[in-house]
Design an enzyme around this catalytic site. Structure first.
Site, PDB file in Angstrom:
ATOM      1  N   HIS A 229       0.834  -1.212   0.000  1.00 19.04           N
ATOM      2  CA  HIS A 229       0.000   0.000   0.000  1.00 19.04           C
ATOM      3  C   HIS A 229       0.862   1.253   0.000  1.00 19.04           C
ATOM      4  O   HIS A 229       0.601   2.205  -0.726  1.00 19.04           O
ATOM      5  CB  HIS A 229      -0.923   0.014   1.232  1.00 19.04           C
ATOM      6  CG  HIS A 229      -2.236  -0.655   0.995  1.00 19.04           C
ATOM      7  ND1 HIS A 229      -2.393  -2.013   1.043  1.00 19.04           N
ATOM      8  CD2 HIS A 229      -3.454  -0.148   0.698  1.00 19.04           C
ATOM      9  CE1 HIS A 229      -3.664  -2.306   0.794  1.00 19.04           C
ATOM     10  NE2 HIS A 229      -4.325  -1.194   0.578  1.00 19.04           N
TER      11      HIS A 229
ATOM     12  N   LYS B 195     -10.401  -7.987   7.605  1.00 21.93           N
ATOM     13  CA  LYS B 195     -11.137  -8.231   8.845  1.00 21.93           C
ATOM     14  C   LYS B 195     -10.877  -7.079   9.808  1.00 21.93           C
ATOM     15  O   LYS B 195      -9.811  -6.470   9.757  1.00 21.93           O
ATOM     16  CB  LYS B 195     -10.723  -9.560   9.470  1.00 21.93           C
ATOM     17  CG  LYS B 195      -9.289  -9.538  10.000  1.00 21.93           C
ATOM     18  CD  LYS B 195      -8.952 -10.792  10.743  1.00 21.93           C
ATOM     19  CE  LYS B 195      -7.513 -10.774  11.240  1.00 21.93           C
ATOM     20  NZ  LYS B 195      -7.331 -10.127  12.546  1.00 21.93           N
TER      21      LYS B 195
END
Lengths: 185, 279
Positions: A38, A103
């Site tokens: 990222h 999650k």
């Protein structure tokens, strides 16, 4: 709560029909990326350079799999905790990312950006690495090979079981689900 | 004097590391059965059924239960009458190296916390040694996942905070971070000692079977009470809402300074991988 079958990459009309608690079986092409990947993608975008994969319409899965055994495409491949990607996610939404799979809870800037750019957050079952392995039919490293388990992989998935945990209307299942079951006192 | 070869230790550690990544504990499988009976949310039961299926697939030994096969932590009890033929520390580290490479497990250890380069073999493991009576070597192993470890906390409470302060801190820790730590959870709670002892107690507790209660009935009762209170939080399997958030609460205690009341909560995910060997 509805059930859908969707195929990635996704469009706005796929995203806006989804509400928290809906079940989705996702097929198609998705990309993996974690913290380090990222960071690099956002750095490229900020420099005005081309990212190593098509972000428009993309579904990004936060996962760092175990190494595959010979003859297998991937190892255990369950989701990692999303919060570590919160600093980067809004930037990718601005570039057209349509969904994230991971999650755990997200911060407000991610949730606000999801409303602004029409993005959905899918929860996969944490720790179900062997079960999710069965849904992954192809895997290919497409960028940042030096990152090992954190390299960006292009995955072909089939009927990947997901739950909408954050929708494009500001809904958050981590808040609403808990409210429903919390005992007073 | 009894002698153990370093190579024997290496082999046993490698085997244990691989086994625990693939075969989830029977106590956890019984915990899933208990969860199905006690979880009131249908979505929560669906998650538990997925975890049961996942455990079944992983037990074949081809794909690990979870992709985060953990950073290795050991409690090693060395009998003072035992002679080790070789380097004990290096024998254990080599066992981890071999286990994680030969077992196709993920290498999740960075050499340096700020410069972040992977060591590529999952070493070093974190090893706590204790010299004990006898001529045996007892090795307790945990493969601790990073997500649940990140949600763990420690507090230096005031003695006046008392048992209520301890309960509130444990419940608050689960309330803040439980959803992100892959519930249903196993909680390791350390009470007492000093700053570092308390954290080590919590780790020891997190690596104990969830079916073993504290031998002191006072703390055994506290374990049961905390389990019930954490499950009333509504967090549920994977944090999506429900009535099963923890499978078990394990408490370990130690003497402490008269001005102190340290408490630590080490959260373990539903994999709660741990194992023990005696050589």
């Amino acid at each position: 709560m509805a059930e859908y079958r969707l195929t990635a990459p996704l469009k706005d009309e796929d995203v806006v029909k989804l509400k928290i608690g809906d079940k989705v079986l996702l097929s198609g092409t998705i990309y993996t990326a974690r913290d380090a990947a990222h960071k690099r993608v956002v750095e490229l975008l900020d420099k005005g350079e081309k990212p190593p994969f098509e972000i428009k319409g993309s579904v990004i899965y936060y996962v760092g799999p175990t190494p595959p055994r010979p003859g297998m495409v991937i190892g255990a491949a369950g989701p990692t905790t999303a919060v570590r990607m919160d600093a980067y996610a809004p930037r990718l939404m601005k570039e057209g990312m349509k969904a994230m799979i991971a999650k755990g809870k997200r911060n407000d800037s991610v949730k606000n950006a999801m409303v602004e750019y029409k993005v959905v957050y899918f929860g996969a079952t944490g720790g179900a690495g062997a079960l999710i392995n069965k849904c992954i039919k192809k895997a290919e490293v497409v960028a940042f090979e030096d990152l090992g388990p954190e390299a960006v992989r292009k995955l072909e998935v089939e009927d990947f079981p997901l739950i909408v945990v954050g929708d494009s209307f500001g809904g958050d299942l981590y808040i609403e689900g808990r409210k429903k079951w919390q005992k007073a006192g | 004097m009894r002698t153990i070869k370093g190579a024997e230790i290496t082999e046993a550690v490698a085997k244990l590391a691989i086994e625990k990544a693939y075969k989830i504990g029977d106590e956890i499988l019984r915990g899933f059965e208990w969860s199905l009976e006690n979880e009131k949310s249908e979505a929560g039961r669906e998650i538990i059924r997925q975890l049961q299926e996942n455990a079944k697939i992983a037990a074949d030994g081809v794909v690990p239960y979870c992709q985060d096969t953990g950073m290795a932590v050991f409690f090693v009890e060395v009998g003072q009458d035992l002679k080790i033929d070789g380097d004990l520390e290096e024998s254990i580290q080599e066992g981890i190296r071999r286990g994680y490479i030969d077992g196709y497990l993920r290498k999740s250890v960075y050499k340096d916390p700020l410069r972040r380069v992977n060591t590529s073999d999952n070493t070093p493991a974190i090893i706590h040694y204790q010299i004990v009576k006898g001529d045996k070597l007892k090795i307790t192993f945990g493969a601790k996942g990073g997500g649940s470890e990140n949600m763990s906390r420690l507090a230096m409470l005031k003695p006046s905070d008392g048992i209520e302060g301890v309960k509130n801190f444990v419940i608050e820790t689960v309330s803040i971070g439980g959803a992100n730590a892959c519930p249903p959870l196993v909680l390791g709670v350390g009470i007492g000692g000093n700053f570092e002892k308390c954290a080590i107690l919590a780790k020891k507790a997190a690596l104990r079977s969830l079916e073993v209660r504290n031998p002191d009935p006072f703390y055994a009762e506290l374990e049961e009470e905390l389990k019930e209170k954490c499950n009333a939080l509504g967090i549920g399997p994977m944090g999506l809402g429900g009535t099963v958030t923890v499978l078990g609460v394990n408490i370990e205690v130690f003497a402490c300074h008269l001005v102190a009341l340290p408490v630590a909560v080490n959260i373990n995910c539903h994999a709660a991988r741990h194992g023990e060997i005696i050589l």
